[in-house]
Design an enzyme around this catalytic site. Sequence first.
Site, PDB file in Angstrom:
ATOM      1  N   GLU A 120      20.888  11.612  21.253  1.00 57.80           N
ATOM      2  CA  GLU A 120      19.822  11.303  22.214  1.00 57.80           C
ATOM      3  C   GLU A 120      18.674  10.497  21.611  1.00 57.80           C
ATOM      4  OE1 GLU A 120      21.420  14.158  22.080  1.00 57.80           O
ATOM      5  OE2 GLU A 120      21.968  14.755  24.111  1.00 57.80           O
ATOM      6  N   ALA A 124      25.790  12.888  28.830  1.00 53.76           N
ATOM      7  CA  ALA A 124      25.341  12.679  30.206  1.00 53.76           C
ATOM      8  C   ALA A 124      25.535  11.203  30.527  1.00 53.76           C
ATOM      9  CB  ALA A 124      23.875  13.071  30.325  1.00 53.76           C
ATOM     10  N   GLU A 171      26.775  19.546  24.020  1.00 52.86           N
ATOM     11  CA  GLU A 171      26.072  20.705  24.608  1.00 52.86           C
ATOM     12  C   GLU A 171      27.018  21.533  25.479  1.00 52.86           C
ATOM     13  OE1 GLU A 171      22.987  17.863  25.966  1.00 52.86           O
ATOM     14  OE2 GLU A 171      21.595  19.439  25.379  1.00 52.86           O
ATOM     15  N   GLY A 223      25.388  15.487  25.955  1.00 56.94           N
ATOM     16  CA  GLY A 223      25.741  16.537  26.911  1.00 56.94           C
ATOM     17  C   GLY A 223      27.146  17.080  26.696  1.00 56.94           C
TER      18      GLY A 223
HETATM   19  N1  COA Z   1      27.154   7.400  29.815  1.00 55.93           N
HETATM   20  C1  COA Z   1      27.631   6.397  30.575  1.00 55.93           C
HETATM   21  N2  COA Z   1      28.638   5.605  30.189  1.00 55.93           N
HETATM   22  C2  COA Z   1      29.177   5.840  28.982  1.00 55.93           C
HETATM   23  C3  COA Z   1      28.724   6.860  28.135  1.00 55.93           C
HETATM   24  C4  COA Z   1      27.664   7.671  28.601  1.00 55.93           C
HETATM   25  N3  COA Z   1      27.176   8.677  27.884  1.00 55.93           N
HETATM   26  N4  COA Z   1      29.460   6.852  26.988  1.00 55.93           N
HETATM   27  C5  COA Z   1      30.342   5.836  27.135  1.00 55.93           C
HETATM   28  N5  COA Z   1      30.171   5.232  28.328  1.00 55.93           N
HETATM   29  C6  COA Z   1      30.917   4.097  28.880  1.00 55.93           C
HETATM   30  C7  COA Z   1      30.509   2.782  28.203  1.00 55.93           C
HETATM   31  O1  COA Z   1      29.325   2.258  28.794  1.00 55.93           O
HETATM   32  C8  COA Z   1      31.741   1.941  28.507  1.00 55.93           C
HETATM   33  O2  COA Z   1      31.682   1.520  29.851  1.00 55.93           O
HETATM   34  P1  COA Z   1      32.135   0.009  30.250  1.00 55.93           P
HETATM   35  O3  COA Z   1      33.581  -0.096  29.803  1.00 55.93           O
HETATM   36  O4  COA Z   1      31.964  -0.026  31.737  1.00 55.93           O
HETATM   37  O5  COA Z   1      31.224  -0.902  29.472  1.00 55.93           O
HETATM   38  C9  COA Z   1      32.884   2.949  28.410  1.00 55.93           C
HETATM   39  O6  COA Z   1      32.298   4.246  28.592  1.00 55.93           O
HETATM   40  C10 COA Z   1      33.581   2.936  27.055  1.00 55.93           C
HETATM   41  O7  COA Z   1      32.599   3.129  26.036  1.00 55.93           O
HETATM   42  P2  COA Z   1      32.408   2.133  24.778  1.00 55.93           P
HETATM   43  O8  COA Z   1      31.005   2.312  24.288  1.00 55.93           O
HETATM   44  O9  COA Z   1      32.841   0.766  25.134  1.00 55.93           O
HETATM   45  O10 COA Z   1      33.465   2.800  23.755  1.00 55.93           O
HETATM   46  P3  COA Z   1      33.419   2.791  22.164  1.00 55.93           P
HETATM   47  O11 COA Z   1      34.751   3.308  21.736  1.00 55.93           O
HETATM   48  O12 COA Z   1      32.954   1.456  21.654  1.00 55.93           O
HETATM   49  O13 COA Z   1      32.276   3.857  21.767  1.00 55.93           O
HETATM   50  C11 COA Z   1      31.072   5.943  21.962  1.00 55.93           C
HETATM   51  C12 COA Z   1      32.412   5.216  22.122  1.00 55.93           C
HETATM   52  C13 COA Z   1      31.258   7.345  22.534  1.00 55.93           C
HETATM   53  C14 COA Z   1      30.669   6.003  20.494  1.00 55.93           C
HETATM   54  C15 COA Z   1      29.974   5.176  22.755  1.00 55.93           C
HETATM   55  O14 COA Z   1      30.449   4.988  24.080  1.00 55.93           O
HETATM   56  C16 COA Z   1      28.644   5.883  22.841  1.00 55.93           C
HETATM   57  O15 COA Z   1      27.866   5.839  21.907  1.00 55.93           O
HETATM   58  N6  COA Z   1      28.366   6.502  24.016  1.00 55.93           N
HETATM   59  C17 COA Z   1      27.073   7.095  24.292  1.00 55.93           C
HETATM   60  C18 COA Z   1      26.878   8.393  23.564  1.00 55.93           C
HETATM   61  C19 COA Z   1      25.509   8.937  23.889  1.00 55.93           C
HETATM   62  O16 COA Z   1      24.478   8.369  23.588  1.00 55.93           O
HETATM   63  N7  COA Z   1      25.504  10.102  24.528  1.00 55.93           N
HETATM   64  C20 COA Z   1      24.295  10.813  24.835  1.00 55.93           C
HETATM   65  C21 COA Z   1      23.883  10.546  26.207  1.00 55.93           C
HETATM   66  S1  COA Z   1      22.427  11.484  26.602  1.00 55.93           S
END
Ligand code: COA
Length: 256
Positions: free
Chosen positions: A133, A65, A113, A110
């Site tokens: 989460e 999400a 999910e 999400g």
């Molecule tokens: N919601 C909003 N933005 C998200 C996102 C999410 N769930 N997942 C990634 N993004 C965004 C990052 O903020 C970043 O934005 P920016 O370039 O404007 O700063 C962009 O996507 C790229 O992500 P980044 O974290 O820089 O890539 P990465 O390769 O270093 O890491 C992940 C990838 C997927 C491991 C990491 O983005 C992550 O942990 N995301 C969240 C996962 C999460 O907690 N999901 C559950 C949500 S309830």
Amino acid sequence: MYQTLLFEIDGPAAIITINRPDKMNALNRQVLAEIDEAVKAALENTAVAGIILTGSGSKAFAAGADIAEFSGFSPEEGTNLAAVGHGIFNRIANAAKPVIAAVNGFSLGGGCELAMACHFRVASDNARFGQPEVNLGLVPGYGGTQRLVELVGKGRAIELLITADMVKADEAYRIGLVNHVVSQEDLLPKCKDIISKIAGKGPQAVGECIRLAQLATSLEDGYTEEIKTFGAIFQTPEFIEGTQAFLQKRNPQFER
Ligand code: COA
């Protein structure tokens, strides 16, 4: 027609591609509403035998999400977000045509999910699954606490939910989270082959098999409780700390 998706009909398959690669295909409310619309359009199209749901780019199916969107939500808004998500994901799970998740990278929160709401999953070898989460001081809110238990069993599900560990494609295959693991270039062809095979079967019988299989597990109370709990968490200090830490790109400091 869609702002956040690509929608393509390819033979008997409708291919829905979440298209926010710069945000790891994070599922904001617009993406969810458009997925709902696109699935409905595919179900109504008599040329379509099955649906493939995937993410654009080579990094993510969907990384969850949209944390930026919901970080300031009240408990009421959180509850509403979960209830709307449950409705959309249930419509996918109960679709009368097969919906296959073609998981092409991170499938987190999400995103995991969403993949689990699909009837089954095919992964590319770079796919990663997880419910992170708890890193945010949150619980899954789109059916993850229930569907993960259904798919991999309670012990594995609880460990994944409370450690936020990511599972690689081969491990996801081993524990029954995905049906096939293929190379990145073979992912869509593999899913299209499966839909082509199903296209030759009796469509009504296919729909009934899916409906009956869904009846095998009935966890209504768990789903309802998940929506309530997800919403209630939006007023906790640890949720505020967890989401702020993510957005500020730092580690959260949770208090015991
Ligand atoms: N919601 C909003 N933005 C998200 C996102 C999410 N769930 N997942 C990634 N993004 C965004 C990052 O903020 C970043 O934005 P920016 O370039 O404007 O700063 C962009 O996507 C790229 O992500 P980044 O974290 O820089 O890539 P990465 O390769 O270093 O890491 C992940 C990838 C997927 C491991 C990491 O983005 C992550 O942990 N995301 C969240 C996962 C999460 O907690 N999901 C559950 C949500 S309830």
